[in-house]
Design an enzyme around this catalytic site. Sequence first.
Site, PDB file in Angstrom:
ATOM      1  N   ALA A 278       0.833  -1.200   0.000  1.00  0.00           N
ATOM      2  CA  ALA A 278       0.000   0.000   0.000  1.00  0.00           C
ATOM      3  C   ALA A 278       0.876   1.262   0.000  1.00  0.00           C
ATOM      4  CB  ALA A 278      -0.921  -0.033   1.217  1.00  0.00           C
ATOM      5  N   GLY A 280      -0.149   1.644  -3.303  1.00  0.00           N
ATOM      6  CA  GLY A 280      -0.459   0.979  -4.555  1.00  0.00           C
ATOM      7  C   GLY A 280       0.223   1.455  -5.817  1.00  0.00           C
ATOM      8  N   GLY A 281       1.014   2.503  -5.776  1.00  0.00           N
ATOM      9  CA  GLY A 281       1.661   3.007  -6.979  1.00  0.00           C
ATOM     10  C   GLY A 281       2.611   2.000  -7.607  1.00  0.00           C
ATOM     11  N   ASP A 302       0.156  -5.835   3.335  1.00  0.00           N
ATOM     12  CA  ASP A 302       0.375  -4.654   4.167  1.00  0.00           C
ATOM     13  C   ASP A 302      -0.301  -4.891   5.505  1.00  0.00           C
ATOM     14  OD1 ASP A 302       1.445  -1.668   3.228  1.00  0.00           O
ATOM     15  OD2 ASP A 302       0.286  -1.658   5.083  1.00  0.00           O
ATOM     16  N   CYS A 403      11.858   6.048   0.738  1.00  0.00           N
ATOM     17  CA  CYS A 403      11.717   7.412   0.225  1.00  0.00           C
ATOM     18  C   CYS A 403      12.381   8.386   1.196  1.00  0.00           C
ATOM     19  CB  CYS A 403      10.248   7.774  -0.016  1.00  0.00           C
ATOM     20  SG  CYS A 403       9.166   7.531   1.409  1.00  0.00           S
TER      21      CYS A 403
END
Length: 477
Positions: A278, A280-281, A302, A403
Amino acid sequence: MSLYIVPKHILRVKYLLSALCIPRRHRYKNKWAVNLKKEPNCQLALNNFDAFYRPYYGAEWPSVRISLLSMPKYCAVLNKYGHEEKIESQLGDLTLLNFTEYARYFQQKKIKNNQNGATLELKSESKEVPVVSKNKKLSFNPQMTKVYPDETHLKETAYKADIEVLEPYKEELYKDNLNVFVPTEQVYSEKEQIIKEEMSINAFQPRDIGINIIQPKSVNISRFVDAFVFPKGDISQFPQPRPRYGIHGYYLMDAASVMPVLALDVQPRDNVLDLCAAPGGKTFTILQSLDLESGGSLICNDLSQSRLNRLKNVLSSHFPPDISEQVVITKKNGIEALTPVFDKVLVDVPCNADRHVVTEDDNNLFKISRTHERLSLMEIQKELLLSAIKSCVRGGTIVYSTCTLSPAQNDGVIQAALEELWETSEIEVAVEDLTSLADLFQDVFKFHKQSKYGKVILPNLLNNFGPSYFAKLKRIK
């Protein structure tokens, strides 16, 4: 008997005197802990990054810092299950670059010009870029990359962080065992102990522990992934996709988030595990290459139900039911290893989420009450990576991604996980060098050159993507 009337001005004075003597319920004494304005969570995060990122990234940090605080850029990943005419109506008049097709073109050109024989080769021929515009603005044009504006004048205006650089971390200063009695002068407050722990976990130092770094036999850029971006320096925004027959024609995401999926090199019949799937990209991008109707399979896991709901919404709005219903969705703790049956495993772990924490106060990981949760992140990341490795078949591929710019959460987790593997199991894993892959995208992304095991995409003002880190592992046995 005469009636004495009190003058109005005397009544007014009496009222004022009574008001001064009688305390009112809404009056209170200012209390520092309650009423003084606290430092915003975003500022706490930025202070932390100034302290721990600036020494590591050096001269690059001021530019990265201002980029994190600026508006991010997105890319549009085309949906092969969408309707071409709807995509054309929404994106056809925009000047865009298909950066994945550019990478395929650049690699073919590099192979062709290699005088000593190709050392890299594509596994499959690049397909033609889908023409979604009559004026061909969405068609691939390699010349677009040669007219980008110079970055120098933007760097000159970048914010120069004015904060003292921390002294290098010295391990001998932090070996105290808090369970053993120590003299009074060595007892730390809770705040001081947190600062000590923060310094310890952020002081990643790459060590030579015998990690096997291998060169790839070939680099494959999936011919099914087409991702479009605006040219450098263009901060235009994509229109939100409008569905036709309930299916969206493209998905908007950070272009840097496409790179871990490209590194995973998903083939149509692979068995794939998306361990922290999740929202979801990346799952959407995986499904562009995976063929569920021809033997491929995808499990998305997830632990958060709210995030899983977002994932389900992405699947239902971008794929027909005969595709979305074949995706297996599980809600499990990712640190519990599954049976080693997966050819490809993507583990996009929870992390600092640098861009979010410096711009959004809500649900901010640097909130004081979430300090211990944040300090435990690296242990969770390591356990998730170990679980991903143990779930992968021999000869399979694992991609670890974040990230964040944190060296400890990036290269540090790779180092810690592989060190523990070799000490506690017979599993053998090698790190695949991603330099050849990164070179194909150097005109789109700015890569940090000092990463040891993976690649870091740095935000920059001309192409404000990222931050993103991704590392590729091969399970040998």
